[in-house]
Design an enzyme around this catalytic site. Structure first.
Site, PDB file in Angstrom:
ATOM      1  N   SER A 184      37.687 -26.065  -5.863  1.00 48.52           N
ATOM      2  CA  SER A 184      38.680 -25.910  -6.817  1.00 48.52           C
ATOM      3  C   SER A 184      39.523 -27.001  -6.570  1.00 48.52           C
ATOM      4  O   SER A 184      38.954 -28.282  -6.701  1.00 48.52           O
ATOM      5  CB  SER A 184      39.142 -24.651  -6.708  1.00 48.52           C
ATOM      6  OG  SER A 184      39.964 -24.282  -8.023  1.00 48.52           O
ATOM      7  N   GLU A 219      31.987 -19.947 -13.859  1.00 47.36           N
ATOM      8  CA  GLU A 219      33.215 -20.468 -13.580  1.00 47.36           C
ATOM      9  C   GLU A 219      34.328 -19.610 -13.840  1.00 47.36           C
ATOM     10  O   GLU A 219      35.206 -18.931 -13.251  1.00 47.36           O
ATOM     11  CB  GLU A 219      33.495 -21.701 -13.749  1.00 47.36           C
ATOM     12  CG  GLU A 219      32.625 -22.853 -13.112  1.00 47.36           C
ATOM     13  CD  GLU A 219      33.111 -23.136 -11.620  1.00 47.36           C
ATOM     14  OE1 GLU A 219      33.854 -22.489 -11.026  1.00 47.36           O
ATOM     15  OE2 GLU A 219      32.314 -23.870 -10.916  1.00 47.36           O
ATOM     16  N   HIS A 238      33.663 -18.452 -10.146  1.00 51.14           N
ATOM     17  CA  HIS A 238      34.749 -19.421  -9.597  1.00 51.14           C
ATOM     18  C   HIS A 238      34.777 -18.933  -8.116  1.00 51.14           C
ATOM     19  O   HIS A 238      35.306 -17.661  -8.156  1.00 51.14           O
ATOM     20  CB  HIS A 238      35.950 -19.822 -10.309  1.00 51.14           C
ATOM     21  CG  HIS A 238      36.733 -21.083  -9.801  1.00 51.14           C
ATOM     22  ND1 HIS A 238      36.214 -22.343  -9.747  1.00 51.14           N
ATOM     23  CD2 HIS A 238      37.837 -21.103  -9.012  1.00 51.14           C
ATOM     24  CE1 HIS A 238      37.231 -23.109  -9.353  1.00 51.14           C
ATOM     25  NE2 HIS A 238      38.091 -22.505  -8.840  1.00 51.14           N
TER      26      HIS A 238
END
Length: 504
Positions: free
Chosen positions: A188, A316, A407
């Site tokens: 990230s 995600e 994610h």
């Protein structure tokens, strides 16, 4: 074997602890506390100390919304609970001899708002047990780390990361690591910082390989970053200058940031698409420390001598839409397709490409594409165009039907910190997921360690013709890039520096 091994670093001796055949050193200071005159400045290397310092506990967190330490209310001087000593790092090593093991330096994500290396999901013991030395660090976030402030350098959080990497170069051999074989890896915001490190002159020579996981494609121009920091400072009645912000406590700055985050969608006409993301911060393209956006620099050959492994998860943005209250409203869906689309008919392209999807599902795919998946794919294209070795991957396996391959699932698997019992207890867990996770986690971790050791994760390198991609599912496969529908939609888009659309 000494249960509390002592290692001499350049600044002094630290005492760690053997834990299940891995030596662990926590909370080693790599830079002086960023308080008083050092606040908002570039990190200053740790001063030497006498005697032996215990490295048995993680260092305190940097200023952030969840930090209750006294540093949050301190503007100058030392604080009574030691929480100012927050620029620390941690080392996990399976062998403290002169064995020159590969080194993996973890850069944690957290929307540029959160960073705490004591997060149990980032425990490096299992990864180190696979035959590498693992390092993680705290770095500054929020206004302290990433806001554009007149009179101080930009990207202070990344400068902290560079300071930690310099510490690794100088000291890691004493912990059994090879300073000539360092891999940075992060997820990230950490993945985007790694993309920045690839093209930052100050980071040259500090690492040999890089793994970027789910990097957000947001890098700000000076104008945009200035507009954002000006708005945050205005919440406190001050200007975004070192002279005025130095008088403001970190807690007041995190509170002001939270207010602006809640109002960000109101700024979309001037701040552009970043106003629809969860954070007001990203690396700043300042022309000096970070000369240009990573896609441009890599395509011209920057970092062509760095082995690059890059990828993303399949679902995600499901992490955000699956949260309570995360289901998008009609207004949010409209705003997303008005501002995040790759072309004037973005909504039509997604309806055609995903005919069976609901508007909410198309919203999720669009956000996954714009924020994470396509920036990663395009960075692989750029690295290949610049002549650098690059490999691509996607995580398709998931353990529950609610979040999918969302994610942050990838780093849980690589560190091996999501247990089968936790998977089994999830209300939407797949029937065999608790058995599958051990295998998928081991496979990804093995590939990451192989890459860090040899520079080749074990499948064909990426090129824009075959688009060879390692897809991690119940059993891993190598195949053409699986998100072809989205790839086509974004094929003519060029990711670059995000700028202010117009002044308020």
């Amino acid at each position: 074997m000494n249960i509390e091994p002592e290692i001499r670093t350049a600044a002094g001796v630290v005492r760690g602890r053997w834990e299940n055949a891995v030596a662990v050193f926590r909370g080693i200071r790599y830079a002086e506390p960023p308080i008083g005159a050092r606040r908002f400045g570039a990190p200053v290397p740790a001063q030497r100390w006498d005697g032996v310092r215990d490295a048995l506990e993680f260092g305190p967190p940097v200023p952030q919304a969840s930090n209750a330490g006294s540093v949050m209310s301190s503007v100058s001087g030392r604080t009574s609970d030691g929480s100012e000593d927050c620029l620390t790092l941690n080392v996990w090593s399976p062998d403290l001899g002169a064995v020159r093991l590969p080194v993996m330096v973890w850069i944690q994500g957290g929307t540029y708002l959160e960073n705490y290396s004591a997060n149990p999901h980032c425990d490096g013991a299992r990864l180190a047990g696979a035959g590498v030395v693992v390092v993680s660090m705290n770095y500054r976030v929020g206004v302290d780390g990433f806001a554009r402030i007149v009179g101080v350098p930009d990207n202070r959080g990344i400068l902290d990361q560079i300071a930690a990497l310099r510490w690794v170069q100088e000291n890691i051999a004493a912990f059994g690591g090879d300073p000539d074989n360092v891999t940075v890896f992060g997820q990230s915001a950490g993945g985007a910082c790694i993309a920045a490190l690839l093209v930052m002159p100050m980071a040259a020579g500090l690492f040999r390989r890089a793994i970027s996981q789910s990097m957000p494609g947001t890098y700000f121009s000076e104008r945009l970053a200035t507009a954002i920091s000006t708005t945050i400072a205005a919440q406190l009645g001050v200007r975004a200058t070192i002279g005025e912000l130095a008088r403001i406590t970190p807690r007041a700055l995190t509170d002001a940031t939270d207010v602006v985050i809640q109002k960000m969608p109101e700024f979309v006409e001037s701040w552009g698409p970043m106003a629809l993301t969860p954070t007001p911060f990203s690396p700043v393209i300042d022309g000096t420390l970070l000369p240009e956006a990573p896609w441009r620099a890599l395509a011209r050959g920057a970092a062509r001598d760095i082995d690059l492994l890059i990828g993303h998860t399949r679902d995600e943005y499901r992490l955000y839409t699956s949260r309570p209250g995360g289901e998008p409203t009609d207004a949010r869906i409209t705003a997303a397709f008005d501002h995040l689309r790759p072309s004037t008919d973005g909504n039509g392209l997604y309806r055609t490409a995903y005919p069976d999807a609901t508007p909410g599902q198309r919203f999720e795919v669009l956000n996954s594409d714009w924020l994470f998946r396509m920036p990663s794919l395009h960075l692989a294209d750029a690295a290949h165009a610049g002549g650098g070795p690059v490999w691509l991957w996607e995580l398709a396996w998931s353990f529950n039907s609610e979040q999918g391959a969302s994610h942050a699932l990838d780093f849980l698997l690589i560190f091996g910190t999501l247990s089968p019992d936790e998977v089994r207890a999830h209300r939407c867990a797949h029937p065999n997921a608790a058995n599958e996770i051990t295998h998928v986690s081991h496979r990804m971790r093995t590939d990451w360690v192989t890459f860090a050791t040899t520079g080749d994760p074990g499948w064909a390198p990426y090129d824009p013709h075959t688009r060879s991609t390692r897809v991690y599912d119940t059993e891993p496969t190598t195949q053409p890039y699986p998100e072809e529908r989205s790839r086509r939609i974004w094929s003519t888009h060029r990711f670059d520096t995000l700028d202010l659309l117009h002044t308020e």
